[in-house]
Design a protein around this motif. Structure first.
Motif, PDB file in Angstrom:
ATOM      1  N   ALA A 230     -62.417 -32.084  35.057  1.00  0.00           N
ATOM      2  CA  ALA A 230     -63.339 -32.821  35.919  1.00  0.00           C
ATOM      3  C   ALA A 230     -64.691 -33.057  35.259  1.00  0.00           C
ATOM      4  N   GLU A 231     -65.139 -32.137  34.435  1.00  0.00           N
ATOM      5  CA  GLU A 231     -66.461 -32.258  33.828  1.00  0.00           C
ATOM      6  C   GLU A 231     -66.430 -32.851  32.424  1.00  0.00           C
ATOM      7  N   HIS A 232     -65.262 -33.050  31.854  1.00  0.00           N
ATOM      8  CA  HIS A 232     -65.158 -33.436  30.446  1.00  0.00           C
ATOM      9  C   HIS A 232     -65.850 -34.778  30.207  1.00  0.00           C
ATOM     10  N   PRO A 233     -66.745 -34.846  29.224  1.00  0.00           N
ATOM     11  CA  PRO A 233     -67.496 -36.080  29.000  1.00  0.00           C
ATOM     12  C   PRO A 233     -66.667 -37.232  28.457  1.00  0.00           C
ATOM     13  N   ASP A 234     -65.456 -36.964  27.974  1.00  0.00           N
ATOM     14  CA  ASP A 234     -64.632 -38.036  27.418  1.00  0.00           C
ATOM     15  C   ASP A 234     -63.484 -38.427  28.350  1.00  0.00           C
ATOM     16  N   VAL A 235     -63.535 -37.952  29.580  1.00  0.00           N
ATOM     17  CA  VAL A 235     -62.586 -38.391  30.609  1.00  0.00           C
ATOM     18  C   VAL A 235     -63.273 -39.472  31.430  1.00  0.00           C
ATOM     19  N   ASP A 236     -62.624 -40.628  31.576  1.00  0.00           N
ATOM     20  CA  ASP A 236     -63.235 -41.774  32.241  1.00  0.00           C
ATOM     21  C   ASP A 236     -63.002 -41.794  33.747  1.00  0.00           C
ATOM     22  N   GLY A 247     -62.437 -31.176  46.259  1.00  0.00           N
ATOM     23  CA  GLY A 247     -62.898 -32.526  45.969  1.00  0.00           C
ATOM     24  C   GLY A 247     -64.404 -32.592  45.796  1.00  0.00           C
ATOM     25  N   GLN A 248     -65.136 -31.846  46.603  1.00  0.00           N
ATOM     26  CA  GLN A 248     -66.591 -31.815  46.470  1.00  0.00           C
ATOM     27  C   GLN A 248     -67.007 -31.170  45.153  1.00  0.00           C
ATOM     28  N   HIS A 249     -66.281 -30.138  44.723  1.00  0.00           N
ATOM     29  CA  HIS A 249     -66.546 -29.535  43.408  1.00  0.00           C
ATOM     30  C   HIS A 249     -66.322 -30.558  42.293  1.00  0.00           C
ATOM     31  N   ILE A 250     -65.265 -31.346  42.427  1.00  0.00           N
ATOM     32  CA  ILE A 250     -64.956 -32.356  41.409  1.00  0.00           C
ATOM     33  C   ILE A 250     -66.059 -33.406  41.350  1.00  0.00           C
ATOM     34  N   ILE A 251     -66.569 -33.812  42.508  1.00  0.00           N
ATOM     35  CA  ILE A 251     -67.662 -34.796  42.525  1.00  0.00           C
ATOM     36  C   ILE A 251     -68.860 -34.262  41.743  1.00  0.00           C
ATOM     37  N   ASN A 257     -70.936 -37.650  33.309  1.00  0.00           N
ATOM     38  CA  ASN A 257     -70.758 -38.980  32.726  1.00  0.00           C
ATOM     39  C   ASN A 257     -70.421 -40.025  33.795  1.00  0.00           C
ATOM     40  N   LEU A 258     -70.699 -39.681  35.062  1.00  0.00           N
ATOM     41  CA  LEU A 258     -70.461 -40.602  36.189  1.00  0.00           C
ATOM     42  C   LEU A 258     -69.052 -41.190  36.145  1.00  0.00           C
ATOM     43  N   LYS A 259     -68.068 -40.331  35.870  1.00  0.00           N
ATOM     44  CA  LYS A 259     -66.698 -40.817  35.772  1.00  0.00           C
ATOM     45  C   LYS A 259     -66.214 -41.349  37.122  1.00  0.00           C
TER      46      LYS A 259
END
Length: 494
Positions: A230-236, A247-251, A257-259
């Protein structure tokens, strides 16, 4: 082949199901050598030991997915992607006995329920395959001087992280991966730790279908793996189905990176029975709307609103239907109610039942430990029915995710719509009436992503599904679903 023979054949196939991580087209142990054990919830006994991915494994999978996205996968034509998806659908169909058995053993769903996906899972994949050639932009005539050429392009969003729940393991893999692949994305699947086995089989089938290395990666693991994804900067983009809290944790984790996000979260669906409803159809539907899959469905009709004039009769009919439901071994084709996914979920559900009693609700069925000795070691909870429930009670407000039905009485139709909408959730709702005017008028006023009238829980690949409010955002199924994995680019040429 008899059903027993089918089970035996599928059991033999399980022995060859992968137990390692799938990263960049190769099966490998976790980077730190860690493993985890999945438990059969019907027996409480270990089912399988498999590799347990952590943050380092997610990093490897993301690197592989990025390399594939920017490399050979970007060169595939719509025809190529469509052909791979159609091959995948055929393989799912051919291996479905093993898939169904894995999910029944891994999370406890009755075999009749998991076998029902024999047609729906391939149908989903073929639906998305059919959409591949239709993905296109448009030309626009602008009003600026010089009349340049303007077009929009629909491009894949990139690397997708998919975090799936345990209540429908294989279907969720299909529901996440197939539209992402149709759009041209690459994906990392992180299945729920309670039910990872069919996700690994899904990865194997993708390889057999000719999906290139790195395009589909499967990394079972605990919360750390999901957090890193969820936090990975290279996941779009993240696509997630699960609890609102997660879900709130994922947000929050995605903010770096505002994925892009698609979140299908919790529910506390209202199921409304008007006094002109066909009770012969509505009463069984009301029971199955909440007890199906042992209540482990986010859109389950757990708040049953019954109009005054039919309240007592309808309650008796629901109780009669509940009494017919057979609880037992998920592999027994006569079983209708299996165990909850694990002992933790069983404890949670039992705590809600105790809270309902403490807050003054009347228990009409269930609510106690199962008596059958053969089920004692599993995480079984009997179908439970409460009446005399008030809107402010915990069991009427919070998602329980277990076989617990709250029955509420109403006398005014404007009032029941207000009460039905007075929830922080808005995933599904049901309405039973023979008055077509009431069906249209009240159905439009219910604040939910799906409203079923004179039916419940019907699903179709062409029909979008998703929620309002804390039930999340984004839609799955339908044409909109593939567009969740696309970016729109404006191209100006003078």
């Amino acid at each position: 082949m008899t059903l027993a023979q089918t089970f035996n054949a599928a059991l033999a196939g399980i022995a060859s199901t992968p137990r390692q991580l799938l990263i960049d087209g190769r099966w490998s142990d976790a980077a730190d050598g860690g493993t985890m054990v999945t438990i059969n919830p019907a027996t409480g006994l270990p089912l399988a030991e498999l590799a347990c991915g952590r943050a380092a494994d997610i990093d490897l999978a993301v690197t592989a997915a990025r390399r594939a996205f920017e490399g050979p996968w970007s060169a595939t034509t719509p025809y190529d992607r469509q052909r791979m998806l159609l091959r995948l659908a055929d393989l799912i169909e051919a291996n479905y006995d093993t898939i169904a058995l894995l999910d029944s053993l891994d999370m406890g769903a009755p075999i009749t329920r998991t076998q029902a996906g024999r047609h729906t899972a391939p149908q989903l994949v073929r639906y998305y395959a059919g959409l591949v050639p239709t993905l296109r932009g448009e030309t626009i005539t602008p009003s600026v001087p010089g009349a340049p050429f303007v077009a929009t392009l629909r491009e894949p969003v990139g690397v997708v992280g998919a975090i799936t729940p345990w209540n429908a393991p294989f279907r969720m893999c299909v529901w996440k991966a197939a539209p992402a692949l149709a759009a041209g994305c690459t994906i990392i699947l992180k299945p729920a730790e309670q039910s990872p086995l069919s996700a690994l089989l899904f990865g194997q089938l993708c390889l057999e279908a000719g999906v290139p290395p790195g395009v589909v990666n499967v990394v079972p693991g605990m919360a750390e793996a999901g957090q890193r994804l969820a936090e990975h900067p290279d996941v779009d983009k993240i696509t997630f189905t699960g609890s609102t809290r997660t879900g709130q944790h994922i947000i929050r984790a995605s903010a770096g990176n505002l994925k892009r996000l698609s979140l299908e979260l919790g529910g506390k669906s209202a199921h409304i029975i008007l006094d002109d409803a066909d009770l012969d159809l509505a009463a069984p539907a009301a029971a199955h709307a909440v007890f199906q899959n042992s209540g482990q469905i986010c859109s389950a009709g757990t708040r049953l609103f019954v109009e005054d004039g039919i309240h007592d009769e309808f309650v008796e009919r629901v109780l009669a239907e509940t009494a017919t439901l057979r609880m037992g071994d998920p592999l027994d084709p006569e079983t209708q109610i299996g165990p909850l996914v694990d002992q933790t979920q069983k404890t949670t559900v039992q705590q809600y039942i105790s809270t309902g009693l403490a807050e003054g609700a009347s228990l009409l069925a269930g609510g106690t430990d199962v008596e059958a000795e053969a089920l004692a070691a599993g995480s079984f909870v009997s179908p439970t029915v409460f009446t005399g429930v008030r809107d402010d009670m915990t069991i009427a407000r919070e998602e329980i995710f277990g076989p617990v039905l709250s029955i509420l009485r109403f006398s005014d139709r404007d009032e029941v719509i207000r009460r039905a909408n007075a929830s922080e959730y808005g995933l599904g709702a049901g309405l039973w009436t023979q008055d077509v005017s009431a069906a249209h008028a009240l159905g439009r006023r219910l604040r939910a992503g799906t409203v079923w009238v004179n039916c419940y829980q019907l699903m179709d690949p062409a029909v979008p599904f998703g929620g309002y409010k804390l039930s999340g955002y984004g839609r799955e199924s339908g044409y909109d679903h593939v567009h969740e994995f696309l970016e729109t680019k404006a191209l100006w040429i003078r």
